[in-house]
Every structure is written in structure tokens, then in C-alpha cells.
Design a protein around this motif. Structure first.
Motif, PDB file in Angstrom:
ATOM      1  N   ARG A 176       0.829  -1.206   0.000  1.00  0.00           N
ATOM      2  CA  ARG A 176       0.000   0.000   0.000  1.00  0.00           C
ATOM      3  C   ARG A 176       0.862   1.254   0.000  1.00  0.00           C
ATOM      4  NH1 ARG A 176      -3.397  -3.114   3.296  1.00  0.00           N
ATOM      5  NH2 ARG A 176      -2.344  -2.398   5.178  1.00  0.00           N
ATOM      6  N   SER A 177       1.920   1.246   0.792  1.00  0.00           N
ATOM      7  CA  SER A 177       2.808   2.396   0.848  1.00  0.00           C
ATOM      8  C   SER A 177       3.472   2.648  -0.504  1.00  0.00           C
ATOM      9  CB  SER A 177       3.873   2.182   1.921  1.00  0.00           C
ATOM     10  OG  SER A 177       4.781   3.245   1.935  1.00  0.00           O
ATOM     11  N   ARG A 178       3.925   1.581  -1.144  1.00  0.00           N
ATOM     12  CA  ARG A 178       4.564   1.713  -2.457  1.00  0.00           C
ATOM     13  C   ARG A 178       3.568   2.249  -3.488  1.00  0.00           C
ATOM     14  NH1 ARG A 178       6.440  -3.446  -3.053  1.00  0.00           N
ATOM     15  NH2 ARG A 178       7.880  -2.977  -1.386  1.00  0.00           N
ATOM     16  N   ALA A 179       2.328   1.763  -3.451  1.00  0.00           N
ATOM     17  CA  ALA A 179       1.308   2.239  -4.385  1.00  0.00           C
ATOM     18  C   ALA A 179       0.979   3.701  -4.126  1.00  0.00           C
ATOM     19  CB  ALA A 179       0.046   1.380  -4.265  1.00  0.00           C
ATOM     20  N   ASP A 180       0.885   4.094  -2.855  1.00  0.00           N
ATOM     21  CA  ASP A 180       0.615   5.491  -2.518  1.00  0.00           C
ATOM     22  C   ASP A 180       1.749   6.390  -2.994  1.00  0.00           C
ATOM     23  OD1 ASP A 180      -1.733   4.702  -1.321  1.00  0.00           O
ATOM     24  OD2 ASP A 180      -0.967   4.863   0.733  1.00  0.00           O
ATOM     25  N   THR A 181       2.981   5.941  -2.820  1.00  0.00           N
ATOM     26  CA  THR A 181       4.136   6.717  -3.269  1.00  0.00           C
ATOM     27  C   THR A 181       4.120   6.896  -4.775  1.00  0.00           C
ATOM     28  OG1 THR A 181       5.483   5.974  -1.415  1.00  0.00           O
ATOM     29  CG2 THR A 181       6.659   6.761  -3.359  1.00  0.00           C
ATOM     30  N   GLN A 182       3.850   5.813  -5.500  1.00  0.00           N
ATOM     31  CA  GLN A 182       3.809   5.906  -6.959  1.00  0.00           C
ATOM     32  C   GLN A 182       2.692   6.842  -7.420  1.00  0.00           C
ATOM     33  OE1 GLN A 182       3.517   1.809  -8.098  1.00  0.00           O
ATOM     34  NE2 GLN A 182       5.733   1.482  -8.024  1.00  0.00           N
ATOM     35  N   HIS A 183       1.568   6.792  -6.725  1.00  0.00           N
ATOM     36  CA  HIS A 183       0.463   7.679  -7.083  1.00  0.00           C
ATOM     37  C   HIS A 183       0.838   9.133  -6.826  1.00  0.00           C
ATOM     38  CE1 HIS A 183      -3.734   9.354  -6.342  1.00  0.00           C
ATOM     39  NE2 HIS A 183      -3.657   9.109  -7.618  1.00  0.00           N
ATOM     40  N   LEU A 184       1.467   9.409  -5.710  1.00  0.00           N
ATOM     41  CA  LEU A 184       1.872  10.773  -5.375  1.00  0.00           C
ATOM     42  C   LEU A 184       2.882  11.303  -6.392  1.00  0.00           C
ATOM     43  CD1 LEU A 184       1.515  12.997  -3.231  1.00  0.00           C
ATOM     44  CD2 LEU A 184       3.443  12.001  -2.015  1.00  0.00           C
ATOM     45  N   VAL A 185       3.837  10.472  -6.764  1.00  0.00           N
ATOM     46  CA  VAL A 185       4.868  10.896  -7.718  1.00  0.00           C
ATOM     47  C   VAL A 185       4.262  11.164  -9.098  1.00  0.00           C
ATOM     48  CG1 VAL A 185       6.910  10.060  -8.971  1.00  0.00           C
ATOM     49  CG2 VAL A 185       6.769   9.810  -6.498  1.00  0.00           C
ATOM     50  N   SER A 186       3.206  10.422  -9.448  1.00  0.00           N
ATOM     51  CA  SER A 186       2.618  10.581 -10.779  1.00  0.00           C
ATOM     52  C   SER A 186       1.585  11.699 -10.859  1.00  0.00           C
ATOM     53  CB  SER A 186       1.959   9.271 -11.212  1.00  0.00           C
ATOM     54  OG  SER A 186       0.822   8.999 -10.405  1.00  0.00           O
ATOM     55  N   MET A 187       1.290  12.352  -9.745  1.00  0.00           N
ATOM     56  CA  MET A 187       0.302  13.434  -9.742  1.00  0.00           C
ATOM     57  C   MET A 187       0.823  14.654 -10.493  1.00  0.00           C
ATOM     58  SD  MET A 187      -1.221  13.550  -5.920  1.00  0.00           S
ATOM     59  CE  MET A 187      -2.864  12.951  -5.676  1.00  0.00           C
ATOM     60  N   SER A 188      -0.108  15.402 -11.057  1.00  0.00           N
ATOM     61  CA  SER A 188       0.259  16.639 -11.755  1.00  0.00           C
ATOM     62  C   SER A 188       0.566  17.731 -10.733  1.00  0.00           C
ATOM     63  CB  SER A 188      -0.899  17.092 -12.653  1.00  0.00           C
ATOM     64  OG  SER A 188      -1.986  17.537 -11.862  1.00  0.00           O
ATOM     65  N   ASP A 189       1.203  18.793 -11.203  1.00  0.00           N
ATOM     66  CA  ASP A 189       1.520  19.919 -10.316  1.00  0.00           C
ATOM     67  C   ASP A 189       0.241  20.518  -9.726  1.00  0.00           C
ATOM     68  OD1 ASP A 189       4.230  19.652 -10.689  1.00  0.00           O
ATOM     69  OD2 ASP A 189       4.305  21.105 -12.328  1.00  0.00           O
ATOM     70  N   HIS A 190      -0.808  20.572 -10.526  1.00  0.00           N
ATOM     71  CA  HIS A 190      -2.084  21.121 -10.056  1.00  0.00           C
ATOM     72  C   HIS A 190      -2.651  20.272  -8.916  1.00  0.00           C
ATOM     73  CE1 HIS A 190      -5.882  23.267 -10.274  1.00  0.00           C
ATOM     74  NE2 HIS A 190      -6.499  22.097 -10.267  1.00  0.00           N
ATOM     75  N   GLN A 191      -2.624  18.944  -9.066  1.00  0.00           N
ATOM     76  CA  GLN A 191      -3.129  18.054  -8.018  1.00  0.00           C
ATOM     77  C   GLN A 191      -2.290  18.170  -6.742  1.00  0.00           C
ATOM     78  OE1 GLN A 191      -2.829  14.541 -10.462  1.00  0.00           O
ATOM     79  NE2 GLN A 191      -5.062  14.292 -10.494  1.00  0.00           N
ATOM     80  N   LEU A 192      -0.985  18.297  -6.917  1.00  0.00           N
ATOM     81  CA  LEU A 192      -0.115  18.448  -5.754  1.00  0.00           C
ATOM     82  C   LEU A 192      -0.399  19.761  -5.027  1.00  0.00           C
ATOM     83  CD1 LEU A 192       3.238  17.083  -7.187  1.00  0.00           C
ATOM     84  CD2 LEU A 192       1.777  15.999  -5.463  1.00  0.00           C
ATOM     85  N   ARG A 193      -0.620  20.835  -5.789  1.00  0.00           N
ATOM     86  CA  ARG A 193      -0.955  22.113  -5.161  1.00  0.00           C
ATOM     87  C   ARG A 193      -2.265  22.011  -4.391  1.00  0.00           C
ATOM     88  NH1 ARG A 193       1.115  24.520  -9.934  1.00  0.00           N
ATOM     89  NH2 ARG A 193      -0.976  24.490 -10.784  1.00  0.00           N
ATOM     90  N   ASP A 194      -3.229  21.248  -4.916  1.00  0.00           N
ATOM     91  CA  ASP A 194      -4.490  21.033  -4.197  1.00  0.00           C
ATOM     92  C   ASP A 194      -4.251  20.347  -2.854  1.00  0.00           C
ATOM     93  OD1 ASP A 194      -5.930  22.214  -6.219  1.00  0.00           O
ATOM     94  OD2 ASP A 194      -6.635  20.324  -7.094  1.00  0.00           O
ATOM     95  N   LEU A 195      -3.215  19.507  -2.785  1.00  0.00           N
ATOM     96  CA  LEU A 195      -2.859  18.844  -1.528  1.00  0.00           C
ATOM     97  C   LEU A 195      -2.030  19.744  -0.613  1.00  0.00           C
ATOM     98  CD1 LEU A 195      -1.875  15.272  -2.792  1.00  0.00           C
ATOM     99  CD2 LEU A 195      -3.969  15.938  -1.584  1.00  0.00           C
ATOM    100  N   GLY A 196      -1.559  20.847  -1.164  1.00  0.00           N
ATOM    101  CA  GLY A 196      -0.783  21.794  -0.366  1.00  0.00           C
ATOM    102  C   GLY A 196       0.708  21.529  -0.377  1.00  0.00           C
ATOM    103  N   ILE A 197       1.189  20.781  -1.369  1.00  0.00           N
ATOM    104  CA  ILE A 197       2.629  20.536  -1.485  1.00  0.00           C
ATOM    105  C   ILE A 197       3.065  20.820  -2.911  1.00  0.00           C
ATOM    106  CG2 ILE A 197       2.699  18.797   0.339  1.00  0.00           C
ATOM    107  CD1 ILE A 197       2.819  16.645  -1.798  1.00  0.00           C
ATOM    108  N   GLY A 198       4.344  21.087  -3.072  1.00  0.00           N
ATOM    109  CA  GLY A 198       4.910  21.318  -4.387  1.00  0.00           C
ATOM    110  C   GLY A 198       5.676  20.093  -4.866  1.00  0.00           C
ATOM    111  N   ARG A 199       6.006  20.098  -6.131  1.00  0.00           N
ATOM    112  CA  ARG A 199       6.735  18.967  -6.724  1.00  0.00           C
ATOM    113  C   ARG A 199       8.043  18.716  -5.978  1.00  0.00           C
ATOM    114  NH1 ARG A 199       5.284  15.008  -9.460  1.00  0.00           N
ATOM    115  NH2 ARG A 199       3.876  16.320 -10.583  1.00  0.00           N
ATOM    116  N   SER A 200       8.706  19.777  -5.539  1.00  0.00           N
ATOM    117  CA  SER A 200       9.995  19.619  -4.860  1.00  0.00           C
ATOM    118  C   SER A 200       9.846  19.011  -3.469  1.00  0.00           C
ATOM    119  CB  SER A 200      10.712  20.962  -4.764  1.00  0.00           C
ATOM    120  OG  SER A 200       9.943  21.860  -3.991  1.00  0.00           O
TER     121      SER A 200
END
Length: 64
Positions: free
Chosen positions: A29-53
Motif C-alpha cells: 500500500r505504501s509503495r502504491a501510494d508513493t507511486q500515485h503521489l509521484v505521478s500526480m500533476s503539479d495542479h493536483q499536488l498544489r491542491d494537496l498543499g505541497i509542491g513537486r519539490s
């Protein structure tokens, strides 16, 4: 007549196997969550409150 009980060795073995399966499922589950987070777009990451970096930092922090 009472029901047969398992030996202490058998009980320890079954407990160890259940623990191993639980840890393996958590790792998957952790590996799948990590892969999903890494594959998110910049817009989706901003919605989560984090940046690509910050993705690597978030992944490493939650690993332990």
C-alpha cells in the motif's frame, strides 16, 4: 470432550505469518501510494498543499 488445541510452536508460527502478511500488505500500500503521489500533476499536488519539490520529503518522512 474438549476441542484440540494447537501447540505453542504452531501458535507462534501462525502469529509470525500473520504479522509478516500484514507488514507485506502495508509495504504494498505504501509503495502504491508513493507511486500515485509521484505521478500526480503539479495542479493536483498544489491542491494537496505541497509542491513537486516536496514530494520526496513527504515520501521519506512517512516511510519510517
Amino acid at each position: 470432550m474438549t476441542a484440540p488445541t494447537h501447540s505453542p510452536f504452531h501458535q507462534r508460527l501462525m502469529h509470525a505469518l500473520r504479522s509478516w502478511r500484514r507488514r507485506a500488505a502495508e509495504r504494498r500500500r505504501s509503495r502504491a501510494d508513493t507511486q500515485h503521489l509521484v505521478s500526480m500533476s503539479d495542479h493536483q499536488l498544489r491542491d494537496l498543499g505541497i509542491g513537486r519539490s516536496q514530494v520526496r520529503e513527504v515520501v521519506d518522512r512517512d516511510r519510517f
